[in-house]
Design a protein around this motif. Structure first.
Motif, short mmCIF file in Angstrom:
data_model
loop_
_atom_site.label_atom_id
_atom_site.label_comp_id
_atom_site.label_asym_id
_atom_site.label_seq_id
_atom_site.Cartn_x
_atom_site.Cartn_y
_atom_site.Cartn_z
N GLN A 248 -51.27 33.51 5.95
CA GLN A 248 -51.30 32.18 5.45
C GLN A 248 -51.04 32.35 3.93
N GLU A 249 -52.09 33.09 3.43
CA GLU A 249 -51.83 33.03 1.82
C GLU A 249 -50.67 33.79 1.42
N ILE A 250 -50.26 34.80 2.26
CA ILE A 250 -48.98 35.55 1.85
C ILE A 250 -47.80 34.32 1.84
N GLY A 251 -47.66 33.68 2.85
CA GLY A 251 -46.77 32.76 2.99
C GLY A 251 -46.76 31.70 1.86
N ARG A 252 -47.91 31.17 1.44
CA ARG A 252 -48.36 30.19 0.19
C ARG A 252 -47.54 31.01 -0.83
N GLU A 253 -47.70 32.05 -1.17
CA GLU A 253 -47.26 32.59 -2.55
C GLU A 253 -45.78 32.91 -2.46
N ILE A 254 -45.37 33.33 -1.15
CA ILE A 254 -43.74 33.51 -1.14
C ILE A 254 -43.13 32.05 -1.28
N ASN A 255 -43.86 31.01 -0.62
CA ASN A 255 -43.13 29.67 -0.65
C ASN A 255 -43.03 29.31 -2.39
N THR A 256 -44.18 29.47 -3.02
CA THR A 256 -44.06 29.15 -4.50
C THR A 256 -43.09 30.00 -5.28
N ILE A 257 -43.02 31.21 -4.83
CA ILE A 257 -42.02 32.07 -5.69
C ILE A 257 -40.68 31.43 -5.29
N GLY A 258 -40.34 30.96 -4.30
CA GLY A 258 -39.10 30.22 -3.69
C GLY A 258 -38.76 29.23 -4.52
#
Length: 288
Positions: A248-258
């Motif tokens: 979930q934390e990995i997904g949060r950072e990927i979304n923010t980068i996007g």
């Protein structure tokens, strides 16, 4: 290590008069969901079997079936004489049936399913110990199966995490070109206005604008999460719930980068990272 919640195990013990078979199937579940199917003669021992299974299989939907086959040649059933006599009395009252033809009435009466009674035998402790041994062997087989499936999942997760890490490296390269490009476009836009601007104020505004698109913190956190995921996979016990939280934390950072990218090449890599992470999450449902 990674252990799968999907498993299968079977064990068979042949006694002089009985054949004992234990089959266990497990699927993924958030909690322990243990379903036992055992002969009625063993019902008083159900709690003992349940405790052993729950101790070795901490999570998952578990179906445990105990089959005891009588190989002595005895049927294990007896006629319910009282029930048969009641049927004969009732049948003899039916018109066109001759009460004197008792053989025919008996034949009809014994065709009903409830005229036989199972003979309940007391389970000896020595036999039950063999049953427990069979259950433990089946549980060992299930755990071996789960570990084998888990090693396959771990290899899959490692490949996916490494793919995300490689895409992050590519994003870092794109990021430098992206910020340089944004600065050049803004300077050109101001120059095209052909208006004199305060250089200091322009530089402050430019720095503020670029900070809104800065992903330095996200890159560092994402890299840390990826490393933490791999470290957790290497733990001595399976950590399915913990790995799910890290995902979930990995997904949060990927979304923010996007959301900060504003750059076609970076957006494409973000989509690829999301795809890799989604495949991890799908398989994560099977991790103990």
């Amino acid at each position: 290590m990674i252990i799968s919640m999907t498993g299968y195990g079977k064990s068979v013990q042949q006694l002089p008069q009985r054949k004992i078979t234990v089959e266990i199937r497990t699927l993924n579940s958030k909690n322990l969901d243990l379903n036992l199917r055992i002969p009625s003669a063993y019902r008083e021992k159900e709690l003992d079997i349940r405790k052993i299974a729950a101790a070795q299989l901490s999570r998952g939907k578990i179906d445990l079936a105990l089959h005891v086959e009588n190989t002595s040649g005895k049927t294990g059933q007896k006629l319910n004489i009282d029930q048969i006599e009641q049927y004969i009395d009732q049948l003899s009252q039916i018109q066109n049936l001759d009460a004197s033809d008792k053989l025919k009435l008996v034949e009809i009466a014994t065709s009903f399913p409830d005229v036989f009674q199972n003979i309940e035998e007391e389970i000896e402790d020595s036999e039950f110990q063999i049953v427990l041994k069979t259950v433990n062997e089946a549980l060992d087989a299930v755990n071996d199966y789960r570990e084998t499936e888990g090693s396959i999942l771990q290899e899959e997760f490692t490949n996916r995490i490494n793919n995300i890490a490689q895409l992050l490296d590519d994003v870092i390269v794109d990021d430098k070109n992206r910020l340089d490009g944004i600065r050049t476009r803004l300077e050109k836009a101001v120059a095209d206005l052909k208006e004199k601007v305060d250089e200091n104020r322009f530089e402050q505004e430019l720095i503020y604008y670029l900070e809104k698109y800065d992903i330095t913190e996200e890159k560092v956190r994402l890299n840390n999460h990826l490393n933490y995921f791999k470290q957790t996979m290497s733990a001595s016990t399976s950590q399915g719930k913990k790995l799910a939280f890290i995902s979930q934390e990995i997904g949060r950072e990927i979304n923010t980068i996007g959301s900060k990218a504003n750059h076609a090449a970076m957006q494409q890599k973000v989509v690829q990272m999301k795809d890799e992470l989604e495949k991890i999450k799908e398989q994560m449902l099977n991790v103990l």
